[in-house]
Design an enzyme around this catalytic site. Structure first.
Site, PDB file in Angstrom:
ATOM      1  N   LYS A   1      -2.042   6.968  -7.978  1.00 52.25           N
ATOM      2  CA  LYS A   1      -3.225   6.725  -7.135  1.00 52.25           C
ATOM      3  C   LYS A   1      -2.828   6.812  -5.659  1.00 52.25           C
ATOM      4  O   LYS A   1      -1.636   6.780  -5.330  1.00 52.25           O
ATOM      5  CB  LYS A   1      -3.798   5.349  -7.465  1.00 52.25           C
ATOM      6  CG  LYS A   1      -2.827   4.224  -7.183  1.00 52.25           C
ATOM      7  CD  LYS A   1      -3.250   2.925  -7.862  1.00 52.25           C
ATOM      8  CE  LYS A   1      -2.252   1.829  -7.523  1.00 52.25           C
ATOM      9  NZ  LYS A   1      -2.226   0.760  -8.498  1.00 52.25           N
TER      10      LYS A   1
ATOM     11  N   TYR B   1       1.411   1.037  28.527  1.00 53.97           N
ATOM     12  CA  TYR B   1       0.205   0.192  28.594  1.00 53.97           C
ATOM     13  C   TYR B   1       0.560  -1.285  28.576  1.00 53.97           C
ATOM     14  O   TYR B   1       1.384  -1.722  27.778  1.00 53.97           O
ATOM     15  CB  TYR B   1      -0.710   0.474  27.400  1.00 53.97           C
ATOM     16  CG  TYR B   1      -1.444   1.788  27.471  1.00 53.97           C
ATOM     17  CD1 TYR B   1      -2.364   2.056  28.479  1.00 53.97           C
ATOM     18  CD2 TYR B   1      -1.226   2.754  26.495  1.00 53.97           C
ATOM     19  CE1 TYR B   1      -3.045   3.260  28.523  1.00 53.97           C
ATOM     20  CE2 TYR B   1      -1.903   3.963  26.520  1.00 53.97           C
ATOM     21  CZ  TYR B   1      -2.817   4.202  27.546  1.00 53.97           C
ATOM     22  OH  TYR B   1      -3.485   5.399  27.572  1.00 53.97           O
TER      23      TYR B   1
HETATM   24  C1  LIG Z   1      -1.094   0.232  -8.952  1.00 55.74           C
HETATM   25  C2  LIG Z   1      -1.032  -0.278 -10.339  1.00 55.74           C
HETATM   26  C3  LIG Z   1       0.187  -0.370 -11.021  1.00 55.74           C
HETATM   27  C4  LIG Z   1       1.523  -0.084 -10.378  1.00 55.74           C
HETATM   28  O1  LIG Z   1       1.979  -1.215  -9.658  1.00 55.74           O
HETATM   29  P1  LIG Z   1       3.411  -1.191  -8.895  1.00 55.74           P
HETATM   30  O2  LIG Z   1       3.569  -2.566  -8.415  1.00 55.74           O
HETATM   31  O3  LIG Z   1       3.284  -0.194  -7.803  1.00 55.74           O
HETATM   32  O4  LIG Z   1       4.424  -0.791  -9.908  1.00 55.74           O
HETATM   33  C5  LIG Z   1       0.144  -0.712 -12.352  1.00 55.74           C
HETATM   34  N1  LIG Z   1      -1.035  -0.995 -12.974  1.00 55.74           N
HETATM   35  C6  LIG Z   1      -2.215  -0.951 -12.326  1.00 55.74           C
HETATM   36  C7  LIG Z   1      -3.469  -1.279 -13.045  1.00 55.74           C
HETATM   37  C8  LIG Z   1      -2.254  -0.600 -10.988  1.00 55.74           C
HETATM   38  O5  LIG Z   1      -3.432  -0.554 -10.358  1.00 55.74           O
END
Ligand SMILES: *Cc1c(COP(=O)(O)O)cnc(C)c1O
Length: 369
Positions: free
Chosen positions: A29, A260
């Site tokens: 993702k 700045y």
């Molecule tokens: C993002 C996600 C993961 C992965 O988690 P990490 O901590 O990056 O390993 C696993 N399961 C679900 C449902 C997620 O949304």
């Protein structure tokens, strides 16, 4: 933004060996946490990924259009307007309540498909999903509706990065109390999965049929630093390096206010390198007078405010002369030194995940190795 294919493959292999007999579903993702979803999917598929995890339907469609035929789990749940696409593209629906089931069934029949449903249980995350006591009712509903069957049950850990906490095993016990009932009542064994990177690395008993690592694939440890010992000289390797080049070198007298707000005033004759990077590129303003950058393999401090397109670093203490065009590393390794995503996250008051997504998705990526 330089992304190392070899590092991604190395990290996948480490996760796969940790997973034992469990399948590995890489979480890709957020454009693979800023590393590029399609590139990463190709690398992980070649290394034996059993499925892919994305958040949204549109990501699944991109994978299908690129020719990936592995199961693709759409993890934020099924929205009514995406049901048709989920079925049309053969994506794996993850459901978080029963409301969507009749529509899934209707579209499944229309497409002459038998659709495997994954249910997301809220076993203690407290964010999304079906409460344990409601699971039997949902499964009954799935079994009643034509065109649908129960393919899997999942949950998510809220604290698997905390090795000391009892939370992960409590959540796991709650999950197992649900899946125990299903296993005795369902003819077809559903796929059970719960472990993220933290579960995979720290809680071996939670691997079940499949694991879902994300952050570990990109070379960061879920608990941040210090690193855990993997044995056999194996190490997760950060796959991302954020590089730029010095565009100007200049010397200013003592008492010069920089940038700045004039938040930094030189106390000595100071040699500065100007970098063409700023908050527009995700190098956030909170890094002002805080972060370090690597030049000639040495750590040098950011001085003055990070602005939209420019950042200054103090190179007075570098013995070797710095020239326009020299490489500056904002994230990653240079020579013997390294700035990790966890270190950058610390300076930004956040976690490595946010650093990778922010920098990776704002900057042009190219792939090496
Ligand atoms: C993002 C996600 C993961 C992965 O988690 P990490 O901590 O990056 O390993 C696993 N399961 C679900 C449902 C997620 O949304």
């Amino acid at each position: 933004m330089e992304i190392s294919r070899a590092a991604l493959a190395n990290n996948f292999r480490i996760c796969r060996s940790k997973a034992g007999s469990a399948a590995v579903m890489p979480m890709i993702k957020a454009d693979a946490y800023g590393h590029g979803m399609l590139e990463c999917a190709g690398i992980f598929a070649a290394e034996g990924a059993a499925a892919f995890g994305v958040a949204e339907t549109r990501e699944g469609i991109l994978l299908r259009e690129a020719g990936f035929d592995q199961p693709v789990y759409v993890l934020v749940g099924v929205l009514p307007e995406t049901v048709h696409e989920i079925i049309h593209y053969g994506l794996t629906p993850v459901i978080v309540d029963s409301a969507i089931l009749p529509e899934l069934s209707r579209q499944a029949l229309k497409c002459d498909a038998n659709v495997g449903i994954q249910i997301k249980v809220d076993a203690g995350m407290g964010r999304q999903g079906i409460l344990p006591e409601d699971v039997p009712g949902i499964i009954r509903r799935i079994n009643e509706l034509p065109g649908l069957y129960l393919a899997g049950v999942m949950a998510h850990f809220p604290m698997a990065d905390d090795v000391e906490s009892s939370n992960t095993l409590d959540v796991f016990a709650r999950f197992q109390s649900v899946t125990g009932i299903i296993e005795t009542n369902n003819r077809r064994q559903p796929l059970l999965h719960i472990a993220n990177s933290g579960g995979l690395f720290h809680f071996a008993s939670t691997r079940l049929h499949m694991v879902r690592p994300g952050i570990a694939l990109y070379g960061c440890y879920p608990e941040g630093e210090p690193h855990l010992e993997l044995g056999g000289g194996k190490q997760l390797e950060p796959a991302m390096r954020f590089l730029t080049k010095v565009i100007q070198v200049r010397t200013v007298p003592p008492g010069t206010g920089l940038g700045y707000g004039q938040t930094f005033v030189t106390g000595r004759r100071t040699c500065l390198a100007v970098l063409p990077v700023g908050y527009e590129d995700g190098y956030l303003r909170c890094l002002s007078n805080r972060a370090e950058v690597l030049i000639h393999g040495r750590r040098v401090p950011v001085v003055g405010r990070v602005s939209m397109n420019l950042t200054l670093v103090d190179i007075t203490d570098i013995k070797e002369e710095v020239h326009r065009g020299d490489e500056a590393v904002l994230l990653g390794r240079q020579g013997e030194e390294q700035i990790t995503a966890d270190q950058l996250a610390d300076w930004m008051n956040t976690i490595s995940y946010e650093v990778l997504c922010l920098l990776g998705n704002l900057n042009t990526r190219y792939y090496i190795d």
